[in-house]
Design a protein around this motif. Structure first.
Motif, PDB file in Angstrom:
ATOM      1  N   THR A  64       9.917  -9.119  20.030  1.00  0.00           N
ATOM      2  CA  THR A  64       9.400 -10.420  19.598  1.00  0.00           C
ATOM      3  C   THR A  64      10.250 -11.548  20.175  1.00  0.00           C
ATOM      4  OG1 THR A  64       8.557  -9.453  17.556  1.00  0.00           O
ATOM      5  CG2 THR A  64       8.888 -11.842  17.563  1.00  0.00           C
TER       6      THR A  64
ATOM      7  N   ASP B 261       8.721 -14.335  22.603  1.00  0.00           N
ATOM      8  CA  ASP B 261       8.825 -15.746  22.218  1.00  0.00           C
ATOM      9  C   ASP B 261       9.552 -16.552  23.287  1.00  0.00           C
ATOM     10  OD1 ASP B 261       7.476 -15.141  19.897  1.00  0.00           O
ATOM     11  OD2 ASP B 261       9.231 -15.360  18.584  1.00  0.00           O
TER      12      ASP B 261
ATOM     13  N   ARG C  47       7.153 -17.059  26.141  1.00  0.00           N
ATOM     14  CA  ARG C  47       6.130 -18.020  25.725  1.00  0.00           C
ATOM     15  C   ARG C  47       6.679 -19.453  25.761  1.00  0.00           C
ATOM     16  NH1 ARG C  47       4.671 -15.582  21.159  1.00  0.00           N
ATOM     17  NH2 ARG C  47       3.333 -14.209  22.338  1.00  0.00           N
ATOM     18  N   GLU C  48       7.915 -19.632  25.312  1.00  0.00           N
ATOM     19  CA  GLU C  48       8.526 -20.959  25.322  1.00  0.00           C
ATOM     20  C   GLU C  48       8.724 -21.464  26.748  1.00  0.00           C
ATOM     21  OE1 GLU C  48      10.086 -24.579  24.457  1.00  0.00           O
ATOM     22  OE2 GLU C  48       9.016 -23.219  23.123  1.00  0.00           O
TER      23      GLU C  48
END
Length: 159
Positions: free
Chosen positions: A106, A110, A113-114
């Motif tokens: 995760t 994340d 994605r950022e």
């Protein structure tokens, strides 16, 4: 951007992350285990009915040094090698463990994605200035996220 991570290294990293996440899931309850206020060494020593002088003799030091050792553990300043020796003298094993707050998979997703969100936002701003805005922002973010995950090197970018 940083160098792409070689495919083999990335696959090893992904597999290692999956294995660690499986173990960490089992260990999440340990995050709730608070050490005794005066530290584990003192708690175990007292539970055994052992004086500081006896522990000192087992460690080859003085009772005053044991008191300082216990104080440094309670203050979270103790060295691991010192704690390991004390644990051994108490008939214990030192278990050193980092338990992630969230699954590593995760955290990596994340991060990708950022980074994707930042890159798409920069492109979107430029397109808007040129009157070429698009509604496909989330699709672009998702595609770039997958590319970043595949390419690796997520931590070589500034946060």
């Amino acid at each position: 951007m940083g160098r792409p991570v070689p495919r083999v290294a990335r696959e090893v990293s992904v597999r290692g992350r999956e294995l660690l996440d499986a173990h960490f899931a089992e260990w999440q309850a340990l995050r709730e285990l608070a050490p005794p206020p005066r530290g584990w060494v003192r708690a175990v020593r007292e539970a055994l009915g052992m004086s500081a002088a006896v522990l000192a003799a087992r460690l080859g030091t003085t009772a005053g040094a044991v008191t300082r050792l216990e104080q440094s553990e309670a203050a979270e300043r103790i060295r691991l090698d010192t704690l390991r020796r004390a644990a051994d003298a108490l008939g214990c094993d030192l278990v050193y463990l980092l338990v992630p707050r969230r699954p590593l998979g995760t955290v990596v997703r994340d991060r990708a994605r950022e980074l994707a969100r930042r890159q798409v936002a920069a492109v979107e701003q430029t397109m808007r200035l040129e009157d070429q805005a698009t509604d496909a922002v989330s699709e672009m973010e998702e595609r770039l996220t997958r590319e970043l995950l595949d390419r690796g090197g997520l931590w070589s970018h500034s946060a």
